[in-house]
Scaffold this motif. Structure first.
Motif, PDB file in Angstrom:
ATOM      1  N   ARG A  35      29.868  33.988  -0.264  1.00  0.00           N
ATOM      2  CA  ARG A  35      30.175  32.861   0.947  1.00  0.00           C
ATOM      3  C   ARG A  35      31.631  32.396   0.549  1.00  0.00           C
ATOM      4  NH1 ARG A  35      26.430  31.271   4.010  1.00  0.00           N
ATOM      5  NH2 ARG A  35      24.913  31.689   2.204  1.00  0.00           N
ATOM      6  N   CYS A  54      24.286  30.841  13.844  1.00  0.00           N
ATOM      7  CA  CYS A  54      23.217  31.209  13.063  1.00  0.00           C
ATOM      8  C   CYS A  54      23.334  30.290  11.729  1.00  0.00           C
ATOM      9  CB  CYS A  54      23.158  32.538  12.617  1.00  0.00           C
ATOM     10  SG  CYS A  54      23.164  33.511  14.385  1.00  0.00           S
ATOM     11  N   ASP A  75      22.098  26.800  16.013  1.00  0.00           N
ATOM     12  CA  ASP A  75      21.161  27.768  15.312  1.00  0.00           C
ATOM     13  C   ASP A  75      19.942  27.678  16.193  1.00  0.00           C
ATOM     14  OD1 ASP A  75      20.304  29.042  12.125  1.00  0.00           O
ATOM     15  OD2 ASP A  75      18.660  28.607  13.486  1.00  0.00           O
TER      16      ASP A  75
HETATM   17  C1  LIG Z   1      19.093  34.093   7.316  1.00  0.00           C
HETATM   18  S1  LIG Z   1      19.411  32.613   7.981  1.00  0.00           S
HETATM   19  C2  LIG Z   1      21.324  32.307   7.656  1.00  0.00           C
HETATM   20  C3  LIG Z   1      21.581  31.020   7.497  1.00  0.00           C
HETATM   21  C4  LIG Z   1      22.918  30.609   7.004  1.00  0.00           C
HETATM   22  N1  LIG Z   1      23.878  31.057   8.054  1.00  0.00           N
HETATM   23  C5  LIG Z   1      23.088  31.346   5.774  1.00  0.00           C
HETATM   24  O1  LIG Z   1      24.285  31.842   5.747  1.00  0.00           O
HETATM   25  O2  LIG Z   1      22.556  31.447   4.702  1.00  0.00           O
HETATM   26  C6  LIG Z   1      19.569  33.280   9.745  1.00  0.00           C
HETATM   27  C7  LIG Z   1      19.582  32.150  10.789  1.00  0.00           C
HETATM   28  O3  LIG Z   1      19.886  32.688  11.907  1.00  0.00           O
HETATM   29  C8  LIG Z   1      19.370  32.141  13.066  1.00  0.00           C
HETATM   30  N2  LIG Z   1      19.343  32.901  14.253  1.00  0.00           N
HETATM   31  C9  LIG Z   1      18.617  33.908  14.514  1.00  0.00           C
HETATM   32  N3  LIG Z   1      19.021  34.478  15.569  1.00  0.00           N
HETATM   33  C10 LIG Z   1      19.615  33.444  16.295  1.00  0.00           C
HETATM   34  C11 LIG Z   1      19.964  33.531  17.727  1.00  0.00           C
HETATM   35  N4  LIG Z   1      19.907  34.629  18.620  1.00  0.00           N
HETATM   36  N5  LIG Z   1      20.929  32.220  18.074  1.00  0.00           N
HETATM   37  C12 LIG Z   1      21.205  31.323  17.079  1.00  0.00           C
HETATM   38  N6  LIG Z   1      20.617  31.543  15.675  1.00  0.00           N
HETATM   39  C13 LIG Z   1      19.963  32.383  15.561  1.00  0.00           C
HETATM   40  C14 LIG Z   1      18.060  31.797  12.382  1.00  0.00           C
HETATM   41  O4  LIG Z   1      17.290  30.562  13.195  1.00  0.00           O
HETATM   42  C15 LIG Z   1      18.335  31.423  11.079  1.00  0.00           C
HETATM   43  O5  LIG Z   1      18.562  29.905  10.474  1.00  0.00           O
END
Ligand SMILES: C[S@@+](CC[C@H](N)C(=O)[O-])C[C@H]1O[C@@H](n2cnc3c(N)ncnc32)[C@H](O)[C@@H]1O
Length: 224
Positions: A35, A54, A75
């Motif tokens: 990151r 996300c 998100d």
């Molecule tokens: C694996 S987590 C990653 C969180 C953070 N960005 C990180 O780097 O650790 C994936 C995130 O994407 C979100 N997500 C998945 N599909 C999405 C969409 N269509 N629109 C918005 N958020 C989404 C999920 O709710 C989740 O919180």
């Protein structure tokens, strides 16, 4: 939200309280180095506006805020965003929003970050990328940090074994179904050159990528 997005939302909302700790355990802390590398590629500082899409528990958003960047975290999952907001002592603006239909005007961001989020939008990745391009100003940057497929066969096999077999096993301590899904979500996800081509076909003018840790993850930097 369609049924697939609703299922993703429910899954992340369930694991939200443990997401950060398990991320550190499962990546042996490497996600912090990945990151940091990706964050350096993001336009930042006073006068810069960024969307962390996300955003989850807000790792990118929190890091960018520290540089004086104006950041919004978006998100599907409200519980994930609640943690992101808590981590910023209530200062981070958060929006429950679907990446396929962002509630923002065209061209309003200098940068968009997506950390470990793209592989959950595989139902129509080009549509999501076009929507991200829409909210970026011309010459703005999209920085994507995501798991990828290492080019070296042995390393790909070893890391594949870890991701497909061990992550669901360890993750079962928290939520077996969720971590089985997280491991499987890499299947069918494009490799780094294919994602680069998709970004170019989705309206981005240029795109470079960097493979980290032998290609376990890729950082794509696309210019709108
Ligand atoms: C694996 S987590 C990653 C969180 C953070 N960005 C990180 O780097 O650790 C994936 C995130 O994407 C979100 N997500 C998945 N599909 C999405 C969409 N269509 N629109 C918005 N958020 C989404 C999920 O709710 C989740 O919180």
């Amino acid at each position: 939200m369609n049924e697939r997005e609703a299922a993703v939302e429910r899954l992340f909302s369930r694991i939200a309280p443990n997401y950060g700790v398990l991320n550190t355990v499962l990546t042996f802390g490497l996600h912090r180095l990945w990151r940091r590398f990706a964050t350096r590629k993001v336009p930042q500082g006073q006068g810069t506006t960024a969307l962390d899409l996300c955003a989850g528990t807000g790792d990118f958003a929190v890091a960018l805020r520290r540089t004086g960047t104006t950041v919004i975290a978006a998100d599907l999952s409200a519980p994930m965003l609640t943690i992101a907001r808590h981590r910023s002592h209530g200062a981070l603006p958060v929006v429950v929003a679907d990446g396929f239909q962002l509630p923002f005007a065209s061209g309003c961001f200098d940068a968009v970050t997506v950390g470990f989020g793209l592989r959950h939008a595989q139902q129509d990745l080009p549509a999501l990328l076009r929507e991200v391009r829409r909210v970026l100003r011309d010459s703005g940057k999209l920085v994507v940090l995501e798991l990828s497929h290492p080019p070296a066969p042995l390393w790909r096999w070893l890391t594949g074994l870890y991701i497909q077999a061990l992550i669901p096993l360890i993750g079962a301590v928290v939520d077996a179904e969720a971590y089985r899904y997280l491991a499987q979500s890499l299947r069918g996800y494009p490799d780094a050159p294919t994602l680069q081509a998709m970004l170019l076909a989705s309206g981005f003018a240029a795109c470079e990528y960097h493979l980290l840790t032998g290609g376990i993850v890729a950082v794509h930097v696309a210019t709108a």
